[in-house]
Write an enzyme that holds these catalytic residues in place. Structure first.
Site, mmCIF file in Angstrom:
data_model
loop_
_atom_site.group_PDB
_atom_site.id
_atom_site.type_symbol
_atom_site.label_atom_id
_atom_site.label_comp_id
_atom_site.label_asym_id
_atom_site.label_seq_id
_atom_site.Cartn_x
_atom_site.Cartn_y
_atom_site.Cartn_z
ATOM 1 N N ASN A 82 -36.602 -7.928 16.880
ATOM 2 C CA ASN A 82 -35.743 -9.055 16.501
ATOM 3 C C ASN A 82 -34.667 -9.307 17.557
ATOM 4 O O ASN A 82 -34.331 -10.456 17.837
ATOM 5 C CB ASN A 82 -35.089 -8.805 15.134
ATOM 6 C CG ASN A 82 -35.988 -9.216 13.985
ATOM 7 O OD1 ASN A 82 -36.231 -10.400 13.763
ATOM 8 N ND2 ASN A 82 -36.514 -8.226 13.264
ATOM 9 N N HIS A 136 -33.718 -9.105 6.319
ATOM 10 C CA HIS A 136 -34.315 -8.048 5.482
ATOM 11 C C HIS A 136 -35.790 -8.369 5.248
ATOM 12 O O HIS A 136 -36.138 -9.516 4.960
ATOM 13 C CB HIS A 136 -33.557 -7.954 4.150
ATOM 14 C CG HIS A 136 -34.029 -6.812 3.319
ATOM 15 N ND1 HIS A 136 -33.676 -5.507 3.582
ATOM 16 C CD2 HIS A 136 -34.866 -6.770 2.258
ATOM 17 C CE1 HIS A 136 -34.281 -4.717 2.709
ATOM 18 N NE2 HIS A 136 -35.003 -5.451 1.888
HETATM 19 C C1 GAR Z 1 -37.280 -5.481 10.593
HETATM 20 O O1 GAR Z 1 -38.422 -5.626 9.798
HETATM 21 C C2 GAR Z 1 -36.045 -5.757 9.775
HETATM 22 O O2 GAR Z 1 -36.198 -6.767 8.826
HETATM 23 C C3 GAR Z 1 -35.837 -4.416 9.103
HETATM 24 O O3 GAR Z 1 -36.145 -3.472 10.094
HETATM 25 C C4 GAR Z 1 -37.099 -4.016 11.000
HETATM 26 C C5 GAR Z 1 -36.553 -3.878 12.398
HETATM 27 O O4 GAR Z 1 -37.501 -4.253 13.358
HETATM 28 N N1 GAR Z 1 -34.515 -4.298 8.604
HETATM 29 C C6 GAR Z 1 -34.201 -3.589 7.531
HETATM 30 O O5 GAR Z 1 -35.026 -2.980 6.868
HETATM 31 C C7 GAR Z 1 -32.730 -3.582 7.181
HETATM 32 N N2 GAR Z 1 -32.506 -2.938 5.950
HETATM 33 P P1 GAR Z 1 -37.073 -4.525 14.860
HETATM 34 O O6 GAR Z 1 -36.224 -3.313 15.302
HETATM 35 O O7 GAR Z 1 -38.361 -4.586 15.616
HETATM 36 O O8 GAR Z 1 -36.274 -5.777 14.903
#
Ligand code: GAR
Length: 190
Positions: free
Chosen positions: A18, A110
């Site tokens: 992200n 989320h």
């Molecule tokens: C994503 O799916 C985000 O929505 C989630 O962690 C992942 C991070 O991926 N966030 C949560 O669960 C927050 N409680 P990334 O590091 O590849 O962006």
């Protein structure tokens, strides 16, 4: 018309897909944000390499002493004139005090259709409960976990063949569309 971009800090803990996506979005001419700072709760977060790659200032804190760490981060946000915080896979819970100091200026993404499946292990629980749909949510952060005002959501169909890994992949793909869209929604009149 020259757009004045909102100075943004992105908080991460892990892979940073992200973050990478938000950096790319921020570099578009019409993007409403500029990413000036990346904060990680984990020295080993893979996402830190994107900060390095795109020449963005980065700081890592272990949060062992949360209140001290948050004070240091608040100072860092002030020094860098940050006006918006985007949590992107940030796995620490910010204190009420921190959120109060930055009220209305912290967003989170989320991987579920909130208010369903707050907290951790979202995809595992969705699969276990045989849900037909899941998705992702961009919301404001308030003092209750994953409960702030929703800005945008995107639904994803869960197929019978999905497992937590395939569902995570599907949802992440939508997260990468949703976060920029949510930022445009709140920061521009588009
Ligand atoms: C994503 O799916 C985000 O929505 C989630 O962690 C992942 C991070 O991926 N966030 C949560 O669960 C927050 N409680 P990334 O590091 O590849 O962006």
């Amino acid at each position: 018309m020259v757009l004045k971009k909102v100075k943004t800090a992105v908080f991460i803990s892990g892979t940073g897909s992200n973050l990478k996506n938000l950096i790319k979005f921020s570099l578009l001419k019409n993007s409403p944000i500029k990413i000036n700072l990346v904060i990680s709760s984990n020295t080993k977060a893979k996402g830190l390499r994107f900060a390095k790659l795109f020449n963005i200032k980065k700081k890592t804190y272990n949060f062992r002493n949360k209140s001290v760490t948050e004070k240091i981060i608040l100072r860092e946000l002030k020094i860098n004139e940050i006006d918006l915080v985007c949590l992107a896979g940030f796995m620490k819970i910010l204190s009420k005090n921190f959120i109060k100091k930055f009220r209305g200026k912290i967003l989170n993404i989320h991987p579920s259709l909130l208010p369903k499946y707050k907290g951790l292990n979202t995809h595992e629980r969705v699969i276990k409960n045989k849900e037909k749909f899941s998705g992702c949510t961009v919301h404001y952060v308030n003092s209750k976990l994953d409960a702030g005002k929703i800005i945008l959501q995107k639904k994803v169909r869960v197929s019978k063949k999905d497992n937590p890994v395939s569902l995570k992949r599907k949802v992440l793909k939508q997260e990468h569309r949703l976060y920029p869209k949510a930022l445009k929604k709140i920061l521009t009149n588009l």
